[in-house]
Design a protein around this motif. Structure first.
Motif, PDB file in Angstrom:
ATOM      1  N   PRO A 107      14.266  15.744  -4.164  1.00  0.00           N
ATOM      2  CA  PRO A 107      13.800  16.263  -5.461  1.00  0.00           C
ATOM      3  C   PRO A 107      12.989  15.274  -6.283  1.00  0.00           C
ATOM      4  CG  PRO A 107      16.039  16.973  -5.055  1.00  0.00           C
ATOM      5  CD  PRO A 107      15.699  16.009  -3.959  1.00  0.00           C
ATOM      6  N   THR A 108      13.377  13.992  -6.261  1.00  0.00           N
ATOM      7  CA  THR A 108      12.650  13.009  -7.068  1.00  0.00           C
ATOM      8  C   THR A 108      11.242  12.754  -6.534  1.00  0.00           C
ATOM      9  OG1 THR A 108      13.827  11.297  -5.792  1.00  0.00           O
ATOM     10  CG2 THR A 108      14.662  11.819  -7.997  1.00  0.00           C
ATOM     11  N   MET A 109      10.939  13.239  -5.340  1.00  0.00           N
ATOM     12  CA  MET A 109       9.603  13.060  -4.785  1.00  0.00           C
ATOM     13  C   MET A 109       8.544  13.730  -5.658  1.00  0.00           C
ATOM     14  SD  MET A 109       8.003  14.462  -1.218  1.00  0.00           S
ATOM     15  CE  MET A 109       7.789  16.079  -1.978  1.00  0.00           C
ATOM     16  N   ILE A 110       8.909  14.808  -6.343  1.00  0.00           N
ATOM     17  CA  ILE A 110       7.898  15.524  -7.123  1.00  0.00           C
ATOM     18  C   ILE A 110       7.405  14.692  -8.307  1.00  0.00           C
ATOM     19  CG2 ILE A 110       8.868  17.753  -6.448  1.00  0.00           C
ATOM     20  CD1 ILE A 110       9.688  18.154  -9.367  1.00  0.00           C
ATOM     21  N   PHE A 111       8.237  13.751  -8.766  1.00  0.00           N
ATOM     22  CA  PHE A 111       7.780  12.876  -9.858  1.00  0.00           C
ATOM     23  C   PHE A 111       6.741  11.886  -9.319  1.00  0.00           C
ATOM     24  CE2 PHE A 111      12.055  14.314 -10.986  1.00  0.00           C
ATOM     25  CZ  PHE A 111      11.799  14.900 -12.209  1.00  0.00           C
ATOM     26  N   GLN A 112       6.984  11.370  -8.121  1.00  0.00           N
ATOM     27  CA  GLN A 112       5.992  10.491  -7.498  1.00  0.00           C
ATOM     28  C   GLN A 112       4.686  11.244  -7.278  1.00  0.00           C
ATOM     29  OE1 GLN A 112       6.146   7.090  -6.694  1.00  0.00           O
ATOM     30  NE2 GLN A 112       3.962   7.489  -6.403  1.00  0.00           N
ATOM     31  N   LEU A 113       4.810  12.500  -6.833  1.00  0.00           N
ATOM     32  CA  LEU A 113       3.624  13.337  -6.630  1.00  0.00           C
ATOM     33  C   LEU A 113       2.867  13.523  -7.942  1.00  0.00           C
ATOM     34  CD1 LEU A 113       1.868  15.315  -4.967  1.00  0.00           C
ATOM     35  CD2 LEU A 113       3.579  17.080  -5.456  1.00  0.00           C
ATOM     36  N   LEU A 114       3.595  13.825  -8.999  1.00  0.00           N
ATOM     37  CA  LEU A 114       2.963  14.015 -10.318  1.00  0.00           C
ATOM     38  C   LEU A 114       2.259  12.747 -10.775  1.00  0.00           C
ATOM     39  CD1 LEU A 114       2.583  15.719 -12.962  1.00  0.00           C
ATOM     40  CD2 LEU A 114       4.659  14.572 -13.776  1.00  0.00           C
ATOM     41  N   LEU A 222      11.751  21.421  -9.809  1.00  0.00           N
ATOM     42  CA  LEU A 222      10.377  21.926  -9.803  1.00  0.00           C
ATOM     43  C   LEU A 222      10.110  22.802 -11.023  1.00  0.00           C
ATOM     44  CD1 LEU A 222       7.638  22.356  -8.418  1.00  0.00           C
ATOM     45  CD2 LEU A 222       8.685  24.219  -7.114  1.00  0.00           C
ATOM     46  N   ASN A 223      11.013  23.734 -11.296  1.00  0.00           N
ATOM     47  CA  ASN A 223      10.849  24.609 -12.461  1.00  0.00           C
ATOM     48  C   ASN A 223      10.858  23.808 -13.759  1.00  0.00           C
ATOM     49  OD1 ASN A 223      10.600  27.089 -11.141  1.00  0.00           O
ATOM     50  ND2 ASN A 223      12.810  27.384 -11.016  1.00  0.00           N
ATOM     51  N   GLY A 224      11.759  22.813 -13.831  1.00  0.00           N
ATOM     52  CA  GLY A 224      11.853  22.003 -15.040  1.00  0.00           C
ATOM     53  C   GLY A 224      10.593  21.206 -15.309  1.00  0.00           C
ATOM     54  N   LEU A 225      10.002  20.672 -14.241  1.00  0.00           N
ATOM     55  CA  LEU A 225       8.775  19.894 -14.417  1.00  0.00           C
ATOM     56  C   LEU A 225       7.610  20.786 -14.831  1.00  0.00           C
ATOM     57  CD1 LEU A 225       7.240  17.246 -14.212  1.00  0.00           C
ATOM     58  CD2 LEU A 225       6.917  17.702 -11.765  1.00  0.00           C
ATOM     59  N   VAL A 226       7.460  21.915 -14.171  1.00  0.00           N
ATOM     60  CA  VAL A 226       6.353  22.828 -14.486  1.00  0.00           C
ATOM     61  C   VAL A 226       6.482  23.355 -15.913  1.00  0.00           C
ATOM     62  CG1 VAL A 226       5.334  25.076 -13.924  1.00  0.00           C
ATOM     63  CG2 VAL A 226       5.865  23.457 -12.097  1.00  0.00           C
ATOM     64  N   ALA A 234      -0.056  22.555 -14.839  1.00  0.00           N
ATOM     65  CA  ALA A 234       0.837  23.064 -13.799  1.00  0.00           C
ATOM     66  C   ALA A 234       0.044  23.510 -12.578  1.00  0.00           C
ATOM     67  CB  ALA A 234       1.670  24.219 -14.341  1.00  0.00           C
ATOM     68  N   VAL A 235      -1.096  24.140 -12.814  1.00  0.00           N
ATOM     69  CA  VAL A 235      -1.940  24.579 -11.696  1.00  0.00           C
ATOM     70  C   VAL A 235      -2.393  23.379 -10.873  1.00  0.00           C
ATOM     71  CG1 VAL A 235      -4.173  25.596 -11.089  1.00  0.00           C
ATOM     72  CG2 VAL A 235      -2.699  26.738 -12.755  1.00  0.00           C
ATOM     73  N   HIS A 236      -2.839  22.319 -11.541  1.00  0.00           N
ATOM     74  CA  HIS A 236      -3.269  21.116 -10.820  1.00  0.00           C
ATOM     75  C   HIS A 236      -2.106  20.487 -10.052  1.00  0.00           C
ATOM     76  CE1 HIS A 236      -7.476  20.434 -11.973  1.00  0.00           C
ATOM     77  NE2 HIS A 236      -7.172  21.036 -13.114  1.00  0.00           N
ATOM     78  N   PHE A 237      -0.922  20.478 -10.649  1.00  0.00           N
ATOM     79  CA  PHE A 237       0.238  19.925  -9.958  1.00  0.00           C
ATOM     80  C   PHE A 237       0.609  20.770  -8.737  1.00  0.00           C
ATOM     81  CE2 PHE A 237       4.817  20.144  -9.225  1.00  0.00           C
ATOM     82  CZ  PHE A 237       5.047  18.844  -8.809  1.00  0.00           C
TER      83      PHE A 237
END
Length: 276
Positions: A107-114, A222-226, A234-237
């Protein structure tokens, strides 16, 4: 804007997850094209156009998020029938499986992606940002958003650690006293299939629970970040997330096919040499 693919709904009991996954990937690829089309439109010139853009993008963002939720609902349905393939998936490549955490992406990978995508877009629009322009992408993430993202990141890290510890505890139970005794009895006397199955059933059920918690954390994060991001951000992410998953899957699948091709060639050569 291209229309996103319709949601698949829950899996049919007669289907297997590999078929569902391939169908889901095809839908994700169509969603990616819809997202790319959305960001190719001219940027808003005033507040009214910005508000109209947000209204236009929200249904698309919602559809893409629903696609991910659809995936995890299906995954849980299949896991309840047989959890084993979820931890040793054949529908993903060896490359992807190397990176698995608790049956999926960390799950924490999405922060690195962002942060990676944000950095790329800041760098490419640096002159605009210095001039005070709005870039209409992740380069516009502000301090208040970053604060909320960091709080979500810390909460996710804590829960990720808790699930990792629970997974470790479930795995270690394969060496508990009952399993050690049973293994010795089978060695001495043979048989024991039913007793081993009963013991392993409890181990599998524990891993089903680990997978359920991990998947819930994945989609919740994912929902929380978006939710923190503005629609265009959000579209770019979501574009970055889809591109990463699809391209790594394609790369890994090609690597596996090349490896299988080489192995088959070596086997054919060995047979020909033996027959000579």
């Amino acid at each position: 804007m291209c229309s996103p693919a319709p949601l698949n709904g829950r899996p049919n009991p007669s289907d297997n997850f590999a078929n569902f996954f391939e169908s889901w990937l095809a839908d994700q690829n169509r969603d990616l094209h819809s997202l790319l089309t959305a960001v190719s439109s001219p940027p808003p010139r005033n507040r009214d156009e910005a508000a109209a853009q947000d209204k236009h993008l929200r249904p698309l963002v919602s559809t893409v998020l629903n696609r991910y939720e659809d995936y995890y609902h299906a995954k849980q349905a299949f896991a309840r029938r047989d959890v084993l393939p979820m931890f040793t998936p054949t529908w993903t490549s060896s490359t992807e499986n190397l990176l698995l955490w608790a049956g999926g992406w960390r799950p924490t990978m999405i922060f690195q992606l962002l942060y990676s995508k944000c950095g790329i877009q800041v760098e490419s629009h640096l002159d605009d940002l210095i001039g005070g322009a709005i870039t209409w992408n992740l380069a516009d993430v502000d301090a208040e958003q970053l604060h909320r993202i960091d709080k979500l990141h810390q909460v996710t890290l804590k829960r990720e650690k808790e699930i990792s510890e629970e997974e470790a505890a479930a795995q270690e139970k394969v060496a508990d006293e009952q399993m050690v005794k049973l293994s010795h009895v089978i060695t001495e006397m043979g048989g024991g299939e039913e007793m081993m199955e009963e013991e392993m059933k409890a181990k599998r059920e524990a891993m089903v629970d680990v997978l359920k918690k991990a998947d819930f954390l994945r989609i919740e994060t994912l929902n929380g970040l978006v939710e923190i991001l503005r629609p265009i951000q959000a579209v770019h992410f979501l574009i970055a997330a889809a591109e990463l998953q699809l391209r790594v899957h394609e790369f890994g699948t090609r690597k596996d096919k090349d490896k299988d091709k080489d192995a088959n060639a070596e086997e054919a050569t060995a047979k020909a040499t033996a027959a000579a």
